[in-house]
Write an enzyme that holds these catalytic residues in place. Structure first.
Site, PDB file in Angstrom:
ATOM      1  N   SER A  17       0.821  -1.212   0.000  1.00  0.00           N
ATOM      2  CA  SER A  17       0.000   0.000   0.000  1.00  0.00           C
ATOM      3  C   SER A  17       0.856   1.264   0.000  1.00  0.00           C
ATOM      4  O   SER A  17       1.861   1.353   0.696  1.00  0.00           O
ATOM      5  CB  SER A  17      -0.916   0.015   1.227  1.00  0.00           C
ATOM      6  OG  SER A  17      -1.610   1.258   1.321  1.00  0.00           O
ATOM      7  N   LYS A  70     -14.172  -3.513   5.346  1.00  0.00           N
ATOM      8  CA  LYS A  70     -14.927  -2.267   5.187  1.00  0.00           C
ATOM      9  C   LYS A  70     -16.387  -2.392   5.620  1.00  0.00           C
ATOM     10  O   LYS A  70     -16.967  -1.445   6.164  1.00  0.00           O
ATOM     11  CB  LYS A  70     -14.862  -1.797   3.736  1.00  0.00           C
ATOM     12  CG  LYS A  70     -13.462  -1.392   3.291  1.00  0.00           C
ATOM     13  CD  LYS A  70     -13.461  -0.984   1.829  1.00  0.00           C
ATOM     14  CE  LYS A  70     -12.045  -0.684   1.367  1.00  0.00           C
ATOM     15  NZ  LYS A  70     -12.010  -0.238  -0.037  1.00  0.00           N
ATOM     16  N   ASP A 106     -14.013   6.073  -0.644  1.00  0.00           N
ATOM     17  CA  ASP A 106     -13.998   5.325  -1.903  1.00  0.00           C
ATOM     18  C   ASP A 106     -15.077   5.865  -2.830  1.00  0.00           C
ATOM     19  O   ASP A 106     -14.892   5.967  -4.045  1.00  0.00           O
ATOM     20  CB  ASP A 106     -14.256   3.832  -1.658  1.00  0.00           C
ATOM     21  CG  ASP A 106     -13.069   3.104  -1.067  1.00  0.00           C
ATOM     22  OD1 ASP A 106     -11.925   3.551  -1.281  1.00  0.00           O
ATOM     23  OD2 ASP A 106     -13.292   2.084  -0.382  1.00  0.00           O
ATOM     24  N   ASP A 154     -21.487 -11.305  -8.672  1.00  0.00           N
ATOM     25  CA  ASP A 154     -20.772 -11.721  -7.467  1.00  0.00           C
ATOM     26  C   ASP A 154     -21.036 -13.204  -7.231  1.00  0.00           C
ATOM     27  O   ASP A 154     -22.149 -13.694  -7.495  1.00  0.00           O
ATOM     28  CB  ASP A 154     -21.226 -10.901  -6.253  1.00  0.00           C
ATOM     29  CG  ASP A 154     -20.254 -11.009  -5.084  1.00  0.00           C
ATOM     30  OD1 ASP A 154     -19.460 -10.068  -4.883  1.00  0.00           O
ATOM     31  OD2 ASP A 154     -20.276 -12.043  -4.386  1.00  0.00           O
TER      32      ASP A 154
END
Length: 280
Positions: A17, A70, A106, A154
């Site tokens: 990251s 998240k 985001d 998904d």
């Protein structure tokens, strides 16, 4: 505030990251020292809840949260923005008095990234692969941008349909389709989005075969390590407009910095410093 601003990132695959460097550079612009810790629950010997509690009690001004936490963290936060509550996922947490506060940069970062590349052009019908935390944020960004249809692929049908219900509640006239097979849902899509970890360092590959990209207009990959994923390389070869996950990374980082500190930021200078490999 003290002279040192203590921040961190919780996630499972964050060794590459660039968030620590982004926030250290942002601090340097303001003459401030930023300590930004990379916190991997497994390496810390703690589960997510225990690590989050340690951050809340340990002097952190705030933390970022990434895959796969998240959605988990959202239930532990005070979320004042109804849109973020509808998204059901947070990537930015601000500590202070009372319950920690949750935000989703985001969402705002994706909208900024899309507009930077495509301006005011509408997204059209969009195939979004992955209905997890970043996928949820991007989907609500598509609503704000005026997408005509969102197709959610998904492997978990319940997760896809849960997101579809939230999107329909936010915009009842929106066409939302769900399924488990991205390949079957790709024909006729103007936009293609990878909201999965596939393509990230440690998760090689692509979520959509290159021949299925023909006829689309644009593609976005939430992955930014590496910047040039196979998904985006295939899309570029097919002539699509490319929106890199790096643009989302910049956007979410700039917005998170504002939430954490309220301090100014020269984004052009930040981009130049990041590109040159500089650190604070």
């Amino acid at each position: 505030m003290t002279d040192t601003i203590q921040l961190g990132l919780i996630g499972d695959n964050i060794a590459a990251s660039q968030s620590p460097r982004l926030h250290r550079l942002a601090g340097a612009q303001n003459g401030r020292t930023v300590r930004y810790d990379s916190l991997i629950p497994r390496q810390e010997g703690l589960d997510f809840d225990a690590l989050f509690a340690r951050c809340a009690a340990g002097g952190y001004r705030g933390i970022n949260v990434t895959y796969p936490y998240k959605e988990v963290v959202a239930g532990r936060l005070r979320i004042d923005d109804p849109l973020v509550a509808a998204i059901g996922a947070c990537n930015t947490v601000l500590f202070g008095e009372g319950r920690p506060r949750g935000f989703n940069t985001d969402y705002s970062g994706f909208v900024a990234a899309y507009r930077r590349v495509r301006g005011d052009r509408a997204p059209g019908a969009v195939l979004m692969i992955g209905a997890g935390g970043v996928g949820r944020a991007v989907a609500f960004g598509l609503v704000a941008l005026g997408a005509s249809q969102i197709r959610i692929a998904d492997r978990d049908p319940a997760k896809a349909e849960g997101l579809a219900d939230a999107l329909r509640a936010a915009r009842p006239d929106l066409s939302v389709v769900t399924g488990t097979d991205a390949a079957a849902m790709a024909p006729g899509a103007a936009g293609l989005i990878n909201g999965t970890p596939v393509g990230m360092v440690g998760y090689d590959g692509t979520p959509l075969a290159a021949p299925l990209m023909a006829g689309a207009a644009w593609a976005f990959d939430a992955v930014y390590t590496p910047v040039d994923t196979q998904f985006l390389n295939d899309a570029a070869a097919a002539g699509l407009d490319i929106i890199s996950g790096y643009e989302l990374f910049i956007g979410q980082g700039v917005d998170a910095w504002a939430i954490f500190t309220g301090l100014p930021l020269d984004q052009a200078r930040l981009r130049a410093d990041l590109a040159a490999g500089r650190d604070a």
